[in-house]
Design a protein around this motif. Structure first.
Motif, mmCIF file in Angstrom:
data_model
loop_
_atom_site.group_PDB
_atom_site.id
_atom_site.type_symbol
_atom_site.label_atom_id
_atom_site.label_comp_id
_atom_site.label_asym_id
_atom_site.label_seq_id
_atom_site.Cartn_x
_atom_site.Cartn_y
_atom_site.Cartn_z
ATOM 1 N N ASN A 23 63.006 45.188 68.195
ATOM 2 C CA ASN A 23 63.332 44.758 69.556
ATOM 3 C C ASN A 23 64.830 44.556 69.747
ATOM 4 O O ASN A 23 65.392 44.928 70.778
ATOM 5 C CB ASN A 23 62.588 43.469 69.886
ATOM 6 C CG ASN A 23 61.088 43.693 70.018
ATOM 7 O OD1 ASN A 23 60.624 44.825 70.021
ATOM 8 N ND2 ASN A 23 60.340 42.617 70.103
ATOM 9 N N THR A 27 67.082 46.812 72.274
ATOM 10 C CA THR A 27 67.853 46.209 73.364
ATOM 11 C C THR A 27 69.308 46.653 73.314
ATOM 12 O O THR A 27 69.921 46.962 74.344
ATOM 13 C CB THR A 27 67.762 44.673 73.280
ATOM 14 O OG1 THR A 27 66.394 44.279 73.427
ATOM 15 C CG2 THR A 27 68.594 44.016 74.364
ATOM 16 N N ALA A 30 69.563 50.317 74.360
ATOM 17 C CA ALA A 30 69.247 50.451 75.781
ATOM 18 C C ALA A 30 70.434 50.025 76.629
ATOM 19 O O ALA A 30 70.755 50.657 77.643
ATOM 20 C CB ALA A 30 68.011 49.628 76.136
ATOM 21 N N ARG A 35 67.713 55.997 75.937
ATOM 22 C CA ARG A 35 66.280 55.751 75.986
ATOM 23 C C ARG A 35 65.769 55.882 74.562
ATOM 24 O O ARG A 35 66.026 56.884 73.897
ATOM 25 C CB ARG A 35 65.568 56.774 76.879
ATOM 26 C CG ARG A 35 65.871 56.594 78.344
ATOM 27 C CD ARG A 35 65.021 57.512 79.194
ATOM 28 N NE ARG A 35 65.348 58.919 78.981
ATOM 29 C CZ ARG A 35 64.504 59.816 78.483
ATOM 30 N NH1 ARG A 35 63.290 59.448 78.129
ATOM 31 N NH2 ARG A 35 64.857 61.070 78.335
ATOM 32 N N ALA A 204 63.073 46.414 78.531
ATOM 33 C CA ALA A 204 61.952 47.059 77.842
ATOM 34 C C ALA A 204 60.749 46.133 77.823
ATOM 35 O O ALA A 204 60.890 44.915 77.712
ATOM 36 C CB ALA A 204 62.342 47.444 76.416
ATOM 37 N N HIS A 220 55.046 52.189 76.198
ATOM 38 C CA HIS A 220 56.327 51.545 75.910
ATOM 39 C C HIS A 220 57.284 51.899 77.052
ATOM 40 O O HIS A 220 57.688 53.051 77.197
ATOM 41 C CB HIS A 220 56.885 52.028 74.577
ATOM 42 C CG HIS A 220 55.973 51.753 73.418
ATOM 43 N ND1 HIS A 220 55.952 50.549 72.762
ATOM 44 C CD2 HIS A 220 55.042 52.531 72.807
ATOM 45 C CE1 HIS A 220 55.056 50.594 71.788
ATOM 46 N NE2 HIS A 220 54.491 51.783 71.803
ATOM 47 N N GLN A 222 60.799 51.534 79.410
ATOM 48 C CA GLN A 222 62.224 51.229 79.327
ATOM 49 C C GLN A 222 62.868 51.460 80.685
ATOM 50 O O GLN A 222 62.639 52.487 81.337
ATOM 51 C CB GLN A 222 62.906 52.101 78.266
ATOM 52 C CG GLN A 222 64.349 51.685 78.003
ATOM 53 C CD GLN A 222 64.867 52.246 76.703
ATOM 54 O OE1 GLN A 222 64.098 52.700 75.868
ATOM 55 N NE2 GLN A 222 66.168 52.234 76.538
#
Length: 653
Positions: A23, A27, A30, A35, A204, A220, A222
């Protein structure tokens, strides 16, 4: 200029494999404009990488060198074949192993600790490497097609990839309605709720559902801050697991809690009188602490077999033997043999058990009662549990009957107060939320601990009234929090009595909305015991809360065997590690392995991990190394009133 502004739109996503920090890495990338197809498990990594359409694979081997090397070897061939790049992250102390990763197929390396900008630049160099080799797209061809979809809010259009269209047996551009029509109405709400959660602060998220003929799918999602589009990768998981079957397999011949309650309700409904015996093992957690959870689980199976043997030898097959959760077992049979049966069970425990290769004596607390005409399984079990609790409390504890008589007055007079325990982000030290806790200052007996408070309320048949009172007061106080607390999440607890109500979700959401506190900052905490009576109904109610925008946490994880199986079957966002398990991490190496396994398992399921009861810097440091994201406990602060919580947040900046 920000990282997100300086990175042009990517022609291909990034494939990210991190066993412990997925995670956090997702992050970071992102925010820099990528992506990502983020994974925690290395299963079929090469196939998933090829299907993702990614030009660069990022393997995070920090703290898991062997797993990272194996994943690199699995990806190395497809990376070389298709002209891609493979960036490996290693801990600085493992830099000497870079040669092994190079031999396995890695093309780029970065050692940790590193800053976000260093990771971004390393990824850019990896992309440039791909361009110099001729580009991924020319080599990958059709094999780079993912299962996924894209939502454009400005055009209000939803586009799905050909691979997903084929899987769902839809035209490639079915439109929003055509795609959603494949889902049951309740699961369509999951899509809308997930889309509402996304934004600049939450780039996300994910949701899961069952698709007829296909099985379990995880989406999932984003959010692209530049275009405001939502990109989704769809991961097929197959059929949803039968958690109850997992528990039944582990305790062959012994019923689980759900089956036991059905058995009791059926016979009581047929006007049968029953003798019920509850067996609770004292200091069972000491076995887990000394020998590890696997030894504790083996010990529970041995206890179950010995109880079953004692029952069969006494009353034959006309009896119920069940494990209720944690170290608690239930025996029920026709009246008339209760005294003999209890004696046989007590005799069975005179012989010691073996745990972790060591001889371990176990001392059970045993309560026995007969059913009454107006009983249900719930009231019968509650009576047994209260008897056990009274004996465990000892002669100096205030009698529950005395406290039960004072509960109604305490609620009416405001004696039951609310305090908030801070929840801290380990990575930054910032206070991110607070759990609301009940405190009763009895005018004559002084402070009453929460366990006794709720036991007394159940004795007075005011358990639901107390729970609703605590929730209302917590919500009212949180709604009046000052500006300094405006970003904090609020966690409130719900009881087994709450969850058992068919209208529980509607009532709780109404209470939240009436308070003015936003649903998006709410976390609802449930314990294993409150959801095990009827798993299917509990799952439905928790899904309603998530769809409405709340998060759901399972509390006190680590106190029961069955929780391992139930985790996969329930719609959860957060796993809270029990205080005892959190503190075990500073014990033996075996203890640390157990905690590591719990954290890895939770994060592989996409759950945020919060450690409870953290009291020392050593515990915090070890939890951080294992990938735990949040903690609460006296290391930060004791439970505080709202004013003290605001001062603490301001002091910590």
């Amino acid at each position: 200029m920000s990282e997100a502004e300086s990175v042009p739109p990517q022609r291909a996503p990034l494939f990210l494999l991190s066993f412990r920090q997925r995670n956090e890495l997702a992050t970071t990338v992102a925010a820099a404009g990528w992506r990502s197809v983020a994974a925690r498990r290395a299963d079929e990594a090469e196939r998933r990488f090829a299907a993702s359409g990614a030009a660069v694979a990022l393997v995070d081997a920090r703290g898991v060198l062997a797993e990272g090397l194996a994943a690199t070897q699995a990806l190395g061939e497809v990376v070389a074949e298709r002209g891609a790049a493979l960036l490996v992250l290693v801990s600085r102390g493992d830099a000497g192993r870079i040669g092994d990763f190079y031999s396995a197929g890695a093309t780029h390396f970065l050692s940790s600790p590193m800053r976000a900008v260093e990771l971004v630049q390393a990824l850019r160099f990896a992309e440039r490497h791909v361009e110099r080799l001729g580009g991924w797209e020319a080599r990958a061809g059709a094999n780079a097609e993912p299962l996924g979809w894209r939502w454009d809010p400005q055009l209000r259009s939803l586009q799905i990839t050909p691979a997903l269209a084929q899987l769902a047996e839809l035209p490639e551009q079915p439109g929003r309605r055509g795609f959603l029509r494949q889902l049951p109405r309740r699961e369509r709400k999951l899509v809308h709720s997930a889309l509402r959660r996304l934004g600049a602060d939450t780039p996300a998220t994910a949701f899961a559902h069952d698709l007829p003929g296909v099985g379990r799918l995880v989406h999932h999602l984003q959010y692209d801050a530049r275009t405001r589009r939502v990109h989704a990768l769809v991961e097929p998981l197959g059929a949803a697991p039968d958690a109850g079957a997992a528990v039944r397999d582990a305790f062959e011949g012994v019923r689980d809690a759900t089956a036991a309650r059905r058995w009791l309700d059926q016979r009581i409904g047929e006007s049968q009188t029953l003798t019920a015996i509850l067996i609770a093992l004292e200091r069972f957690e000491d076995v887990n602490a000394a020998h590890g959870r696997s030894a504790g689980d083996a010990l529970l199976r041995a206890v179950a077999r010995r109880i079953d043997e004692a029952v069969r030898s006494t009353v034959g097959k006309n009896a119920l033997v069940a494990r209720l959760g944690g170290p608690e077992f239930l025996v029920a049979t026709a009246p008339g043999s209760g005294t003999l049966l209890r004696s046989c069970i007590e005799t069975a425990f005179t012989r010691p058990f073996v745990a972790g290769g060591a001889v371990t004596p176990l001392e059970p607390r045993i309560a026995c009662t007969e059913s009454e005409p107006d009983d249900s399984a719930a009231t019968l079990l509650r009576r047994l549990t209260e008897t056990i609790a009274e004996r465990a409390a000892g002669p100096e504890a205030p009698a529950l009957d005395r406290l039960a008589g004072d509960i109604a007055r305490a609620i009416a007079d405001g004696e039951v107060a609310i305090v908030f325990q801070p929840q801290v982000a380990i990575a930054t030290g910032a206070i991110a939320g607070a759990e609301a806790l009940a405190r009763w200052q009895h005018p004559e007996l002084g402070a009453i601990d929460p366990e006794t408070l709720f036991a007394a309320a159940e004795r007075a048949e005011l358990g639901r009234a107390l729970s609703e009172h605590v929730q209302q007061r917590a919500l009212a106080e949180a709604a009046d929090w000052p500006v300094s607390l405006a970003s904090l999440r609020l966690s409130i607890n719900v009881t087994a009595s709450d969850v058992s109500r068919p209208d529980f979700a509607d009532r709780l959401l109404g209470r939240i909305d009436a308070s003015g506190f936003p649903r998006g900052r709410m976390t609802i905490e449930v314990t294993e015991s409150s959801i095990m009576e009827e798993l299917g109904e509990a799952a439905r109610l928790l899904a309603e809360l998530r769809t409405a925008g709340c998060r759901v946490a399972i509390d006190d994880f680590g106190t029961g065997y069955s929780s391992l199986a139930y985790l996969k079957a329930l719609p959860l966002d957060v796993l809270k590690i029990d205080k005892k398990l959190s503190q075990d991490i500073a014990g033996s190496p075996r203890d640390r392995v157990v905690v590591r396994g719990v954290i890895d398992m939770a994060r592989s399921l996409g759950l945020t991990v919060v450690a409870e009861g953290v009291e020392t810097e050593q515990q915090l440091e070890l939890l951080a190394k294992e990938g735990c994201q949040y903690y609460q406990g006296y290391l930060c602060a004791e439970p505080l009133d709202a004013a003290a919580l605001a001062r603490l947040v301001e002091e910590r900046g």
